[in-house]
Write a protein that holds these residues in place. Structure first.
Motif, PDB file in Angstrom:
ATOM      1  N   TYR A 107      35.879  49.344  28.793  1.00  0.00           N
ATOM      2  CA  TYR A 107      35.838  48.730  30.128  1.00  0.00           C
ATOM      3  C   TYR A 107      35.215  49.672  31.163  1.00  0.00           C
ATOM      4  CZ  TYR A 107      38.679  45.041  28.162  1.00  0.00           C
ATOM      5  OH  TYR A 107      39.109  43.995  27.392  1.00  0.00           O
ATOM      6  N   ALA A 108      35.459  50.971  31.022  1.00  0.00           N
ATOM      7  CA  ALA A 108      34.840  51.929  31.946  1.00  0.00           C
ATOM      8  C   ALA A 108      33.318  51.904  31.799  1.00  0.00           C
ATOM      9  CB  ALA A 108      35.388  53.328  31.673  1.00  0.00           C
ATOM     10  N   LEU A 109      32.837  51.895  30.545  1.00  0.00           N
ATOM     11  CA  LEU A 109      31.389  51.845  30.317  1.00  0.00           C
ATOM     12  C   LEU A 109      30.801  50.514  30.781  1.00  0.00           C
ATOM     13  CD1 LEU A 109      31.252  53.527  26.790  1.00  0.00           C
ATOM     14  CD2 LEU A 109      30.174  54.389  28.873  1.00  0.00           C
ATOM     15  N   PHE A 110      31.567  49.447  30.587  1.00  0.00           N
ATOM     16  CA  PHE A 110      31.116  48.120  31.022  1.00  0.00           C
ATOM     17  C   PHE A 110      30.892  48.110  32.542  1.00  0.00           C
ATOM     18  CE2 PHE A 110      31.856  43.858  32.604  1.00  0.00           C
ATOM     19  CZ  PHE A 110      31.164  43.051  31.720  1.00  0.00           C
ATOM     20  N   LEU A 111      31.880  48.639  33.279  1.00  0.00           N
ATOM     21  CA  LEU A 111      31.750  48.645  34.743  1.00  0.00           C
ATOM     22  C   LEU A 111      30.647  49.603  35.199  1.00  0.00           C
ATOM     23  CD1 LEU A 111      35.464  48.465  35.957  1.00  0.00           C
ATOM     24  CD2 LEU A 111      33.724  46.685  36.054  1.00  0.00           C
ATOM     25  N   MET A 112      30.464  50.690  34.461  1.00  0.00           N
ATOM     26  CA  MET A 112      29.376  51.612  34.805  1.00  0.00           C
ATOM     27  C   MET A 112      28.020  50.918  34.641  1.00  0.00           C
ATOM     28  SD  MET A 112      28.753  54.659  35.869  1.00  0.00           S
ATOM     29  CE  MET A 112      30.008  55.864  35.453  1.00  0.00           C
ATOM     30  N   THR A 113      27.891  50.162  33.544  1.00  0.00           N
ATOM     31  CA  THR A 113      26.639  49.404  33.319  1.00  0.00           C
ATOM     32  C   THR A 113      26.434  48.385  34.436  1.00  0.00           C
ATOM     33  OG1 THR A 113      27.083  49.600  30.956  1.00  0.00           O
ATOM     34  CG2 THR A 113      25.356  48.072  31.597  1.00  0.00           C
ATOM     35  N   LEU A 114      27.523  47.713  34.808  1.00  0.00           N
ATOM     36  CA  LEU A 114      27.436  46.697  35.862  1.00  0.00           C
ATOM     37  C   LEU A 114      27.038  47.336  37.196  1.00  0.00           C
ATOM     38  CD1 LEU A 114      27.944  43.645  36.080  1.00  0.00           C
ATOM     39  CD2 LEU A 114      30.273  44.149  36.793  1.00  0.00           C
ATOM     40  N   SER A 115      27.599  48.507  37.478  1.00  0.00           N
ATOM     41  CA  SER A 115      27.256  49.200  38.718  1.00  0.00           C
ATOM     42  C   SER A 115      25.767  49.556  38.741  1.00  0.00           C
ATOM     43  CB  SER A 115      28.108  50.469  38.843  1.00  0.00           C
ATOM     44  OG  SER A 115      27.753  51.188  39.975  1.00  0.00           O
TER      45      SER A 115
ATOM     46  N   ARG B   8      47.389  47.365  29.669  1.00  0.00           N
ATOM     47  CA  ARG B   8      46.621  46.262  30.257  1.00  0.00           C
ATOM     48  C   ARG B   8      45.958  46.624  31.591  1.00  0.00           C
ATOM     49  NH1 ARG B   8      45.811  42.725  26.275  1.00  0.00           N
ATOM     50  NH2 ARG B   8      47.707  41.906  25.361  1.00  0.00           N
ATOM     51  N   PHE B   9      46.081  47.888  32.021  1.00  0.00           N
ATOM     52  CA  PHE B   9      45.493  48.252  33.316  1.00  0.00           C
ATOM     53  C   PHE B   9      43.965  48.116  33.291  1.00  0.00           C
ATOM     54  CE2 PHE B   9      43.694  51.261  36.350  1.00  0.00           C
ATOM     55  CZ  PHE B   9      44.385  50.936  37.499  1.00  0.00           C
ATOM     56  N   SER B  10      43.345  48.580  32.205  1.00  0.00           N
ATOM     57  CA  SER B  10      41.874  48.563  32.121  1.00  0.00           C
ATOM     58  C   SER B  10      41.351  47.135  32.164  1.00  0.00           C
ATOM     59  CB  SER B  10      41.422  49.244  30.827  1.00  0.00           C
ATOM     60  OG  SER B  10      41.926  50.538  30.753  1.00  0.00           O
ATOM     61  N   GLU B  11      41.975  46.247  31.370  1.00  0.00           N
ATOM     62  CA  GLU B  11      41.530  44.851  31.334  1.00  0.00           C
ATOM     63  C   GLU B  11      41.711  44.189  32.698  1.00  0.00           C
ATOM     64  OE1 GLU B  11      43.514  46.345  29.243  1.00  0.00           O
ATOM     65  OE2 GLU B  11      43.464  45.535  27.212  1.00  0.00           O
ATOM     66  N   GLY B  12      42.888  44.395  33.298  1.00  0.00           N
ATOM     67  CA  GLY B  12      43.182  43.775  34.595  1.00  0.00           C
ATOM     68  C   GLY B  12      42.242  44.261  35.684  1.00  0.00           C
ATOM     69  N   THR B  13      41.996  45.567  35.702  1.00  0.00           N
ATOM     70  CA  THR B  13      41.106  46.135  36.729  1.00  0.00           C
ATOM     71  C   THR B  13      39.690  45.597  36.567  1.00  0.00           C
ATOM     72  OG1 THR B  13      42.429  48.144  36.743  1.00  0.00           O
ATOM     73  CG2 THR B  13      40.230  48.289  37.697  1.00  0.00           C
ATOM     74  N   THR B  14      39.209  45.563  35.318  1.00  0.00           N
ATOM     75  CA  THR B  14      37.832  45.089  35.090  1.00  0.00           C
ATOM     76  C   THR B  14      37.686  43.623  35.479  1.00  0.00           C
ATOM     77  OG1 THR B  14      37.702  46.632  33.240  1.00  0.00           O
ATOM     78  CG2 THR B  14      35.990  44.969  33.372  1.00  0.00           C
ATOM     79  N   LEU B  15      38.682  42.813  35.119  1.00  0.00           N
ATOM     80  CA  LEU B  15      38.610  41.396  35.472  1.00  0.00           C
ATOM     81  C   LEU B  15      38.668  41.207  36.988  1.00  0.00           C
ATOM     82  CD1 LEU B  15      38.447  38.551  34.317  1.00  0.00           C
ATOM     83  CD2 LEU B  15      40.949  38.481  34.239  1.00  0.00           C
ATOM     84  N   LEU B  16      39.538  41.980  37.647  1.00  0.00           N
ATOM     85  CA  LEU B  16      39.649  41.879  39.107  1.00  0.00           C
ATOM     86  C   LEU B  16      38.345  42.289  39.792  1.00  0.00           C
ATOM     87  CD1 LEU B  16      41.607  41.334  41.481  1.00  0.00           C
ATOM     88  CD2 LEU B  16      42.190  43.770  41.438  1.00  0.00           C
ATOM     89  N   VAL B  17      37.744  43.360  39.296  1.00  0.00           N
ATOM     90  CA  VAL B  17      36.490  43.839  39.910  1.00  0.00           C
ATOM     91  C   VAL B  17      35.377  42.807  39.716  1.00  0.00           C
ATOM     92  CG1 VAL B  17      34.639  45.549  39.676  1.00  0.00           C
ATOM     93  CG2 VAL B  17      37.024  46.295  39.751  1.00  0.00           C
ATOM     94  N   THR B  18      35.240  42.276  38.501  1.00  0.00           N
ATOM     95  CA  THR B  18      34.146  41.315  38.252  1.00  0.00           C
ATOM     96  C   THR B  18      34.369  40.012  39.036  1.00  0.00           C
ATOM     97  OG1 THR B  18      35.280  40.721  36.201  1.00  0.00           O
ATOM     98  CG2 THR B  18      33.375  42.144  36.005  1.00  0.00           C
ATOM     99  N   LEU B  19      35.630  39.574  39.142  1.00  0.00           N
ATOM    100  CA  LEU B  19      35.896  38.366  39.943  1.00  0.00           C
ATOM    101  C   LEU B  19      35.588  38.618  41.421  1.00  0.00           C
ATOM    102  CD1 LEU B  19      39.213  37.044  38.323  1.00  0.00           C
ATOM    103  CD2 LEU B  19      36.992  35.901  38.336  1.00  0.00           C
ATOM    104  N   SER B  20      35.927  39.815  41.910  1.00  0.00           N
ATOM    105  CA  SER B  20      35.624  40.156  43.315  1.00  0.00           C
ATOM    106  C   SER B  20      34.119  40.173  43.545  1.00  0.00           C
ATOM    107  CB  SER B  20      36.209  41.531  43.664  1.00  0.00           C
ATOM    108  OG  SER B  20      37.586  41.558  43.424  1.00  0.00           O
ATOM    109  N   LEU B  21      33.390  40.731  42.575  1.00  0.00           N
ATOM    110  CA  LEU B  21      31.925  40.776  42.708  1.00  0.00           C
ATOM    111  C   LEU B  21      31.326  39.369  42.663  1.00  0.00           C
ATOM    112  CD1 LEU B  21      31.198  43.856  40.404  1.00  0.00           C
ATOM    113  CD2 LEU B  21      30.873  43.743  42.875  1.00  0.00           C
ATOM    114  N   LEU B  22      31.925  38.496  41.839  1.00  0.00           N
ATOM    115  CA  LEU B  22      31.436  37.112  41.781  1.00  0.00           C
ATOM    116  C   LEU B  22      31.674  36.407  43.128  1.00  0.00           C
ATOM    117  CD1 LEU B  22      30.280  34.754  40.156  1.00  0.00           C
ATOM    118  CD2 LEU B  22      32.602  34.216  39.399  1.00  0.00           C
ATOM    119  N   ALA B  23      32.860  36.619  43.705  1.00  0.00           N
ATOM    120  CA  ALA B  23      33.151  36.008  45.012  1.00  0.00           C
ATOM    121  C   ALA B  23      32.185  36.539  46.070  1.00  0.00           C
ATOM    122  CB  ALA B  23      34.598  36.310  45.404  1.00  0.00           C
ATOM    123  N   LEU B  24      31.921  37.841  46.013  1.00  0.00           N
ATOM    124  CA  LEU B  24      30.987  38.463  46.961  1.00  0.00           C
ATOM    125  C   LEU B  24      29.570  37.904  46.782  1.00  0.00           C
ATOM    126  CD1 LEU B  24      31.483  40.647  49.083  1.00  0.00           C
ATOM    127  CD2 LEU B  24      30.797  42.369  47.407  1.00  0.00           C
TER     128      LEU B  24
END
Length: 496
Positions: free
Chosen positions: A113-121, A30-46
């Motif tokens: 999730y890695a590719l998803f975050l790369m696309t988001l970046s 569950r590390f990948s899912e948790g990290t991706t959700l945490l990053v996207t929520l942080s970006l939304l707050a930002l």
């Protein structure tokens, strides 16, 4: 820490997420899912924090490493950037929530999730950069990651769609790179504000119109504007549902629509000829997308053609260049992002539960999947422009703007495309959710809780889309974004 120092985090945070997932994702459950959700929520707050900062300080400029161009990288956050960042991260959070359960059926969700975050970046980099070559680099980062996501299932049709997507997007990138090369030769700079200054002082000559044509072709391919749309009807249905939602809801808008209008309005400067081309392409996309969707029985393919049509509304509205048109176009960009992402997630939920995307094999699913059915209906009504959902208000503004500008024929065409949209979406909802439940689907069950939560959040956003026009909310979110395009010639002064 000053507010400008937060801008690089929109690129750095998802990249850090990719690094951590590749390092620990295969070890920890569950590390990948948790990290991706945490990053996207942080970006939304930002992103929400940026609304207040941008409202107080207008345009923010950050020089990476304290170095000014051409040695350093310039990052810019204005009203249009903030509008796009909020839209992107709202939808991205819902997609991640949906993907946590949906992607379990795939063998390597960590890579997803890695590719998803790369696309988001890459998308965030496109939105905050003030340098045209860096924009190209981020464009390719997003495109390559998205291409890998389309092929993620590694089935034959997915690989074929990814190949077509890769080839067409490479062609688009070549047009964009050629346009940048022409402009660099003419302006001797890659900084967008400096380019705008040089063009304002020297005039466009023959170079700027040629670059504009190349950008319309290149970014038009990324946005899947008709006639540059051949890759989209294959790529969107083939990808896993969360990626289809991201492609249609976010990627074609960031990589195509945003880049096109940022460059045309803020760097090259809009001309009557460019406006005419955009209006024609927008109207063409509206009609071709809507009429092509009518005959489709694959629900995701129908939604893919629908995206062509709705992108046409956005390009047409903003292409009008009037305050009402730009406002309507941007509002429709937001409404289509949430509405079409919802519909692609809904279709993914149906496919997840029934194992088919063929609407002729469905029917009566509202009895077994009430949440999916209700959210799908809300998404369809918003995209179709049924009052009081968000899509109704944005389409109404675009049609009023066309009438106000004297384009009565185009306004009538937009109404006709809207009627056709209602027709094919009503067919899709009736075939999927209404009528008698086939014997083969009697054991179907509603999708897991997290998938339902994601669809419900997007459905609430569809219902509330029209509220963005309320005084106060409109000024804070939409008005600043539309003013950036309306006063595109001031971009160089604000950044300089």
């Amino acid at each position: 820490m000053t507010a400008t120092r937060l801008i690089p985090f929109f690129v750095v945070l998802p990249l850090a997420g990719v690094f951590l997932i590749m390092l620990f994702g295969w070890k920890l459950r569950r590390f990948s899912e948790g990290t991706t959700l945490l990053v996207t929520l942080s970006l939304l707050a930002l992103s929400f924090f940026s609304i207040g900062v941008q409202h107080a300080q207008s345009t923010l400029v950050h020089f990476s490493g304290g170095w000014k161009p051409p040695a350093g990288i310039l990052l810019v956050e204005d009203g249009l950037t903030v509008f796009m960042l909020v839209t992107v991260h709202l939808v991205a959070c819902c997609i991640v929530l949906f993907a946590i359960s949906y992607m379990k059926k795939y063998t390597s969700p960590g890579k997803f999730y890695a590719l998803f975050l790369m696309t988001l970046s890459g998308m965030n980099g496109i939105l905050v950069t003030g340098d045209l070559f860096n924009l190209f680099v981020f464009l390719e980062v997003s495109s390559l990651s998205a291409c890998a996501l389309v092929a993620f299932g590694t089935e034959r049709h997915e690989l074929e769609a990814a190949f077509k997507y890769g080839v067409m997007n490479t062609l688009g990138a070549a047009f964009v790179l050629l346009g940048i090369a022409f402009l660099y030769a003419y302006c001797s700079t890659l900084n967008m504000a400096d380019m705008a200054k040089v063009i304002a002082e020297k005039g466009g000559g023959r170079v700027v119109p040629m670059a504009a044509v190349l950008f319309i072709m290149g970014f038009g391919l990324k946005a899947a504007l008709v006639p540059f749309h051949a890759w989209l009807p294959d790529a969107h249905p083939s990808a896993p549902a969360p990626i289809s939602a991201m492609l249609s809801g976010l990627i074609i808008k960031c990589l195509g629509v945003y880049t096109l209008f940022r460059v045309l309005f803020c760097v090259l400067g809009m001309t009557p000829m460019l406006r005419s081309v955009l209006l024609f392409l927008g109207a063409l996309s509206m009609g071709v997308g809507a009429f092509s969707a009518v005959g489709q029985w694959d629900i995701k393919r129908l939604l893919a053609y629908s995206s062509l049509s709705q992108i046409g509304y956005i390009v047409f509205g903003i292409g009008l260049g009037t305050p009402l048109g730009i406002l309507g176009g941007l509002l429709h960009l937001f409404n289509h992002s949430v509405g079409k992402s919802l519909l692609f997630l809904t279709s993914g939920a149906v496919d997840y539960a029934t194992g088919t995307r063929d609407m002729r094999k469905m029917g009566g699913l509202s009895q077994r999947m009430p949440v999916t059915s209700a959210t799908g209906m809300i998404g369809a009504m918003s995209i179709a422009g049924v009052p009081p959902f968000g899509g109704f208000w944005s389409k109404l503004l675009i049609i009023f703007a066309a009438v106000q500008a004297g384009y009565f024929g185009y306004a009538a065409w937009a109404v006709l495309a809207g009627v056709v949209t209602m027709g094919y979406l009503a067919k899709a909802m009736k075939q999927t959710f209404a009528g008698a439940l086939p014997e083969s689907l009697r054991q179907v069950q509603e999708v897991p809780l997290l998938m339902r939560c994601a669809m419900v959040i997007l459905a609430i956003l569809c219902v509330g889309g029209g509220l963005l026009l309320l005084p106060g909310i409109q000024e804070a979110f939409l008005r600043h974004a539309s003013e950036v395009l309306l006063n595109g010639s001031l971009y160089a002064k604000l950044i300089g």
